[in-house]
Structures are given as C-alpha cells and as structure tokens.
Design an enzyme around this catalytic site. Structure first.
Site, PDB file in Angstrom:
ATOM      1  N   ALA A 239      24.620 -18.037  40.903  1.00 57.43           N
ATOM      2  CA  ALA A 239      24.885 -18.852  42.086  1.00 57.43           C
ATOM      3  C   ALA A 239      26.215 -18.520  42.741  1.00 57.43           C
ATOM      4  O   ALA A 239      26.424 -18.803  43.919  1.00 57.43           O
ATOM      5  CB  ALA A 239      24.856 -20.337  41.708  1.00 57.43           C
ATOM      6  N   LYS A 240      27.161 -17.971  41.964  1.00 62.85           N
ATOM      7  CA  LYS A 240      28.484 -17.571  42.466  1.00 62.85           C
ATOM      8  C   LYS A 240      29.170 -18.699  43.239  1.00 62.85           C
ATOM      9  O   LYS A 240      29.716 -18.487  44.321  1.00 62.85           O
ATOM     10  CB  LYS A 240      28.380 -16.305  43.310  1.00 62.85           C
ATOM     11  CG  LYS A 240      27.841 -15.103  42.546  1.00 62.85           C
ATOM     12  CD  LYS A 240      27.808 -13.857  43.408  1.00 62.85           C
ATOM     13  CE  LYS A 240      27.334 -12.649  42.607  1.00 62.85           C
ATOM     14  NZ  LYS A 240      25.893 -12.720  42.267  1.00 62.85           N
ATOM     15  N   ARG A 241      29.165 -19.891  42.670  1.00 61.69           N
ATOM     16  CA  ARG A 241      29.763 -21.042  43.326  1.00 61.69           C
ATOM     17  C   ARG A 241      31.271 -21.079  43.102  1.00 61.69           C
ATOM     18  O   ARG A 241      31.778 -20.652  42.063  1.00 61.69           O
ATOM     19  CB  ARG A 241      29.141 -22.341  42.807  1.00 61.69           C
ATOM     20  CG  ARG A 241      27.649 -22.473  43.077  1.00 61.69           C
ATOM     21  CD  ARG A 241      27.359 -22.485  44.576  1.00 61.69           C
ATOM     22  NE  ARG A 241      26.008 -22.931  44.853  1.00 61.69           N
ATOM     23  CZ  ARG A 241      25.027 -22.185  45.338  1.00 61.69           C
ATOM     24  NH1 ARG A 241      25.256 -20.904  45.600  1.00 61.69           N
ATOM     25  NH2 ARG A 241      23.833 -22.691  45.574  1.00 61.69           N
TER      26      ARG A 241
END
Length: 282
Positions: free
Chosen positions: A98-100
């Site tokens: 998700a690379k949040r």
C-alpha cells in the site's frame, strides 16, 4: 487479542519452509487480458483468487498490490478483503503493498486499516513510506508490535528515479538514515525483527557506496525486481552480501504470466523459490 508470534518469527518460518519468495498479486489490465479476463470487478476477483488457490501452501508470502484493487472502487476493495480473508484461512502470510505514509491521526487511520485485528483489510504486514520523516510512522510501528504484524519501510527502491532522493547525502544519505532508524526499532529481536525494509534487487552497489551495513538492520528485506525487472539470485548475492539470508525476494509478472493454469503457475513459483534458495545459501 489472542497472542501470536511476531511477524518476524512467522516470516522466518515461512521462508524456511517454502523458500525466500514473495509473489505479488498484481491484476493489471494487461495480465487480465492475457488470462482471457475482462478488466472489471469479476475479472479482478477471478484472477486474484486463482492466484491464491494456485500458490497457497507453496510459497512463503503473497503480496497484493493495493492500487490494482483501488482502481475498481469500493467493489475492488471488497475483492481485496476477500483475498486477504482467503489467505488468512489458508495460513498464507500477506503483505499489503500500500506504501502508505502520513502524519498524526491520518497515519493512525492507515495503521488501523492495514494492521488492526478489527479491520477486514488487515494483512500480516504493510509497506509504508518514511518520506514525511521516520517518526511519522510511529502509529504503524507501534500497532504492528501490539498485533504481531510487520511493516516494510521504503529505503532503496528499484525505480531509477529513487536514487535522486534516497542517495542524497552520500555517506549520510536519506537511505542510510532510514536503515539506521529501522535497526533501532529491531533492537532486541532474537532473529528477524518485525520492521523490514524495501530494497530493490536492482540497486547494484548502492549499499556499499552509501556505507550501509544492512546486516546490522535486524529485519527482513523485501527485494522487488526479480524476474521481469531483470534481477536474479546472483544479483541478490552481490547486492545484499552477508545479509542474504534475510532477503524475501519479490516476483510478480514472471510467475503470474504462467497462469491462468494453476499447475504451471505453481511450478514456476516453486522453481523460482528453489533457485533463490540455492542462490542465497551458496
């Protein structure tokens, strides 16, 4: 919550059992077409659950790329929930790609979404971005520790443009500061800590050039770039050296292109895992 083993312990066990391979679930339009599926929610669900069905119990980790589910709106997110639940039922470790990254209450909300026991989107680990400062990740780091989950922090990514930011500072680079912060989080872990890093298998001599001792980090290394992006087992040896036993290599297209036939996909994944195991232990 019933107490569970830490993510690092569970990941090591899965890698020992199945080899150091993570397969991405990346249902992009081209792959859907190659499989004879429409680029719609029905095609998304058929593709994703077929990957789980073919590979569950045969590889260490499955990694759904969240963007390919988000592009189909709420119905796509519902498919992602179904995929994650199916993996839980089959005892397959998952990393939500998700690379949040954000600050304060927003980062807390991201942590709740991907790492809380009460969330239908909870995975075993999630990829997160430190580029608002490593301290901004505190809600995710703390919740992962409480729930026995993990995080993979972007450090040296496989895209060529990443170096323009991540290498900045030379021996005092941005990437080195991220690695040092991750090492502090993993202090005291018996084997693999639950704070891992994303470091591309295609970064070449960057770790040495930047003076990074990746072996001292103490967590797993998620290494994208295997297969279609050009890296192989020999590259992992050159890039990671003495830390190679902590590498979880990620391959997506190379395995998924063997579908939709489940047997072909499984054989491709198992062959890749075997090649990686040999390459990383020689």
């Amino acid at each position: 919550m019933t107490e569970r083993e830490s993510f690092g312990v569970r990941l090591r066990s899965a890698m020992d059992s199945f080899g150091p391979l993570c397969v991405g679930i990346d249902p992009h339009p081209g792959l859907l077409a190659d499989w004879g599926l429409n680029d719609d929610v029905a095609g998304l669900e058929s593709f994703s659950l077929s990957v789980v069905d073919a590979l569950a119990g045969h590889i260490a980790v499955l990694k759904p790329q969240v963007a390919f589910f988000e592009r189909h709106g709420s119905r796509g997110i519902a498919v992602l929930e179904k995929v994650l639940e199916e993996c839980r039922q089959r005892n397959v470790l998952t990393i939500a790609d998700a690379k949040r990254g954000d600050i304060g209450s927003t980062m807390s909300a991201y942590a709740d979404a991907w790492l809380s026991d009460s969330s239908p989107l909870a995975a075993d680990a999630v990829t997160i971005s430190p580029y608002l400062g490593f301290g901004s990740l505190r809600p995710a780091l703390d919740l992962a520790r409480v729930t026995g989950r993990g995080v993979f922090v972007l450090a040296l990514t496989s895209n060529p443009d990443g170096a323009s930011l991540q290498h900045r500072g030379g021996q005092d680079s941005v990437a080195r500061s991220i690695v040092d912060d991750a090492a502090r989080e993993n202090q005291g872990a018996a084997d693999l800590g639950s704070v891992g890093l994303v470091i591309g298998a295609t970064v070449g001599p960057a770790l040495g050039d930047l003076g990074i001792d990746i072996g001292a980090m103490g967590g797993a290394i998620l290494a994208p770039g295997i297969g279609a992006q050009g890296a192989g087992p020999a590259d992992l040896e050159r890039v990671f050296g003495a830390a190679k036993s902590n590498v979880l290599a990620s391959s997506s297209r190379d395995v998924l292109r063997a579908g939709p036939d489940a047997k072909s996909m499984r054989e491709r994944a198992e062959l890749t895992a075997t090649e990686l195991r040999i390459g990383l232990t020689d």
